[in-house]
Design a protein around this motif. Structure first.
Motif, PDB file in Angstrom:
ATOM      1  N   ALA A  21    -114.838  -3.772 -10.680  1.00 19.90           N
ATOM      2  CA  ALA A  21    -114.042  -2.798 -10.660  1.00 19.90           C
ATOM      3  C   ALA A  21    -114.758  -1.428 -10.851  1.00 19.90           C
ATOM      4  N   CYS A  22    -115.557  -1.615 -11.712  1.00 16.57           N
ATOM      5  CA  CYS A  22    -116.662  -0.267 -12.119  1.00 16.57           C
ATOM      6  C   CYS A  22    -118.153  -0.407 -11.887  1.00 16.57           C
ATOM      7  N   GLY A  23    -118.685  -1.650 -11.608  1.00 17.36           N
ATOM      8  CA  GLY A  23    -119.895  -1.985 -11.445  1.00 17.36           C
ATOM      9  C   GLY A  23    -120.754  -1.964 -12.518  1.00 17.36           C
ATOM     10  N   SER A  24    -120.119  -2.197 -13.929  1.00 16.72           N
ATOM     11  CA  SER A  24    -120.958  -2.198 -14.963  1.00 16.72           C
ATOM     12  C   SER A  24    -121.889  -3.690 -15.169  1.00 16.72           C
ATOM     13  N   PRO A  25    -122.730  -3.869 -15.755  1.00 14.35           N
ATOM     14  CA  PRO A  25    -123.304  -5.160 -15.782  1.00 14.35           C
ATOM     15  C   PRO A  25    -122.533  -6.308 -16.827  1.00 14.35           C
ATOM     16  N   VAL A  26    -122.244  -7.291 -16.227  1.00 16.27           N
ATOM     17  CA  VAL A  26    -121.638  -8.237 -17.314  1.00 16.27           C
ATOM     18  C   VAL A  26    -122.672  -9.488 -17.609  1.00 16.27           C
ATOM     19  N   TYR A  27    -123.573  -9.559 -16.762  1.00 18.52           N
ATOM     20  CA  TYR A  27    -124.825 -10.601 -16.901  1.00 18.52           C
ATOM     21  C   TYR A  27    -125.978 -10.266 -15.963  1.00 18.52           C
ATOM     22  N   THR A  28    -127.114 -10.095 -16.591  1.00 20.49           N
ATOM     23  CA  THR A  28    -128.104 -10.104 -15.693  1.00 20.49           C
ATOM     24  C   THR A  28    -129.240 -11.319 -15.997  1.00 20.49           C
ATOM     25  N   ALA A  29    -129.810 -11.787 -15.238  1.00 20.47           N
ATOM     26  CA  ALA A  29    -130.938 -12.782 -15.350  1.00 20.47           C
ATOM     27  C   ALA A  29    -132.032 -12.089 -16.331  1.00 20.47           C
ATOM     28  N   GLY A  31    -131.764  -9.772 -18.625  1.00 19.88           N
ATOM     29  CA  GLY A  31    -131.188  -9.205 -19.966  1.00 19.88           C
ATOM     30  C   GLY A  31    -130.095 -10.022 -20.388  1.00 19.88           C
ATOM     31  N   GLY A  32    -129.437 -10.967 -19.883  1.00 18.86           N
ATOM     32  CA  GLY A  32    -128.212 -11.633 -20.101  1.00 18.86           C
ATOM     33  C   GLY A  32    -127.094 -10.849 -20.384  1.00 18.86           C
ATOM     34  N   GLN A  33    -126.443 -10.944 -21.379  1.00 22.12           N
ATOM     35  CA  GLN A  33    -125.102 -10.364 -21.504  1.00 22.12           C
ATOM     36  C   GLN A  33    -125.281  -8.851 -22.398  1.00 22.12           C
ATOM     37  N   PRO A  34    -124.787  -7.820 -21.846  1.00 22.68           N
ATOM     38  CA  PRO A  34    -125.122  -6.546 -22.530  1.00 22.68           C
ATOM     39  C   PRO A  34    -124.379  -6.776 -23.789  1.00 22.68           C
ATOM     40  N   ASP A  35    -124.795  -5.827 -24.850  1.00 16.13           N
ATOM     41  CA  ASP A  35    -124.131  -5.984 -26.091  1.00 16.13           C
ATOM     42  C   ASP A  35    -122.589  -5.606 -25.942  1.00 16.13           C
ATOM     43  N   ASP A  36    -122.481  -4.375 -25.059  1.00 15.84           N
ATOM     44  CA  ASP A  36    -120.971  -4.179 -24.830  1.00 15.84           C
ATOM     45  C   ASP A  36    -120.698  -3.942 -23.284  1.00 15.84           C
ATOM     46  N   SER A  37    -119.407  -4.893 -23.159  1.00 13.23           N
ATOM     47  CA  SER A  37    -118.821  -4.836 -21.835  1.00 13.23           C
ATOM     48  C   SER A  37    -118.082  -3.525 -21.550  1.00 13.23           C
ATOM     49  N   ARG A  42    -112.411  -9.021 -20.008  1.00  9.06           N
ATOM     50  CA  ARG A  42    -111.534  -9.502 -21.339  1.00  9.06           C
ATOM     51  C   ARG A  42    -112.293 -10.339 -22.091  1.00  9.06           C
ATOM     52  N   PHE A  43    -113.029 -11.229 -21.368  1.00  3.27           N
ATOM     53  CA  PHE A  43    -113.718 -12.363 -21.965  1.00  3.27           C
ATOM     54  C   PHE A  43    -114.714 -12.897 -21.056  1.00  3.27           C
ATOM     55  N   PHE A  44    -115.885 -13.265 -21.844  1.00  2.00           N
ATOM     56  CA  PHE A  44    -117.107 -13.694 -20.927  1.00  2.00           C
ATOM     57  C   PHE A  44    -117.573 -14.933 -21.658  1.00  2.00           C
ATOM     58  N   GLY A  49    -121.941 -21.770 -23.494  1.00  2.00           N
ATOM     59  CA  GLY A  49    -120.532 -21.921 -23.905  1.00  2.00           C
ATOM     60  C   GLY A  49    -119.957 -21.084 -25.048  1.00  2.00           C
ATOM     61  N   GLU A  50    -120.750 -20.070 -25.225  1.00  2.21           N
ATOM     62  CA  GLU A  50    -120.624 -18.732 -26.347  1.00  2.21           C
ATOM     63  C   GLU A  50    -119.653 -17.999 -25.525  1.00  2.21           C
ATOM     64  N   LEU A  51    -118.389 -17.801 -26.346  1.00  2.00           N
ATOM     65  CA  LEU A  51    -117.269 -16.684 -25.770  1.00  2.00           C
ATOM     66  C   LEU A  51    -117.580 -15.206 -26.393  1.00  2.00           C
ATOM     67  N   SER A  52    -117.711 -14.171 -25.584  1.00  2.06           N
ATOM     68  CA  SER A  52    -117.529 -13.075 -25.898  1.00  2.06           C
ATOM     69  C   SER A  52    -116.416 -12.339 -25.582  1.00  2.06           C
ATOM     70  N   LEU A  53    -115.827 -11.415 -26.428  1.00  2.00           N
ATOM     71  CA  LEU A  53    -114.601 -10.745 -26.051  1.00  2.00           C
ATOM     72  C   LEU A  53    -114.307  -9.749 -27.202  1.00  2.00           C
ATOM     73  N   ALA A  54    -113.663  -8.560 -26.537  1.00  2.00           N
ATOM     74  CA  ALA A  54    -113.605  -7.392 -27.500  1.00  2.00           C
ATOM     75  C   ALA A  54    -112.582  -7.732 -28.667  1.00  2.00           C
ATOM     76  N   ASP A  55    -112.654  -7.259 -29.637  1.00  2.00           N
ATOM     77  CA  ASP A  55    -111.745  -7.317 -30.801  1.00  2.00           C
ATOM     78  C   ASP A  55    -110.507  -6.563 -30.522  1.00  2.00           C
ATOM     79  N   PRO A  56    -109.418  -7.360 -30.848  1.00  2.00           N
ATOM     80  CA  PRO A  56    -108.059  -6.662 -30.548  1.00  2.00           C
ATOM     81  C   PRO A  56    -107.953  -5.602 -31.443  1.00  2.00           C
ATOM     82  N   GLU A  57    -108.558  -5.513 -32.307  1.00  2.00           N
ATOM     83  CA  GLU A  57    -108.299  -4.423 -33.479  1.00  2.00           C
ATOM     84  C   GLU A  57    -108.904  -3.015 -32.629  1.00  2.00           C
ATOM     85  N   SER A  58    -109.691  -3.005 -31.774  1.00  2.00           N
ATOM     86  CA  SER A  58    -110.182  -2.013 -31.182  1.00  2.00           C
ATOM     87  C   SER A  58    -109.616  -1.468 -29.948  1.00  2.00           C
TER      88      SER A  58
END
Length: 126
Positions: A21-29, A31-37, A42-44, A49-58
């Motif tokens: 949708a916007c071209g932001s990195p989700v994963y790169t060989a 750098g791995g996953q960025p600190d902020d998506s 919604r999730f990665f 097997g590690e899950l990353s997702l935004a905190d609903p409170e944010s």
């Protein structure tokens, strides 16, 4: 209508995955996953097997409810396959759950990473 699930198999290692949708990195060989998506992710679930997702409170409103629904599904399932089946049913049709399987990833016949993209998110968030 539920979210759409799609599986893509790549013969070698995935070099990069960007938000469609916007071209932001989700994963790169490199750098791995960025600190902020971006807000579309919604999730990665990484190859480890590690899950990353935004905190609903944010989030607020419908975004907060959507993230909380993902958290609730995580807490009520015992495997990633069960999670994927259930999360697809609670997320809206604007969500694409993309499963990337790598044939060459060492140590596993079922090496995969999974990203959930809300393609309508950018309209509301920007």
């Amino acid at each position: 209508m539920p979210a759409t699930r799609a599986k893509v198999e790549v013969p070698d290692r995935l070099q990069s995955l960007f938000c469609m949708a916007c071209g932001s990195p989700v994963y790169t060989a490199a750098g791995g996953q960025p600190d902020d998506s971006c807000n579309h992710v919604r999730f990665f679930i990484g190859w480890d097997g590690e899950l990353s997702l935004a905190d609903p409170e944010s989030s607020t409103g419908a975004d907060r409810a959507q993230q909380q629904a993902i958290v609730d599904v995580v807490e009520s399932t015992d495997s990633w396959d069960e999670f994927l089946a259930k999360v697809a049913s609670v997320l809206p049709a604007s969500v694409l759950i993309l499963e990337v399987a790598e044939a060459s990833r060492e140590g596993s016949d079922d090496a995969r990473a999974i990203a959930g993209f809300d393609l309508a998110q950018g309209d509301a968030a920007e």
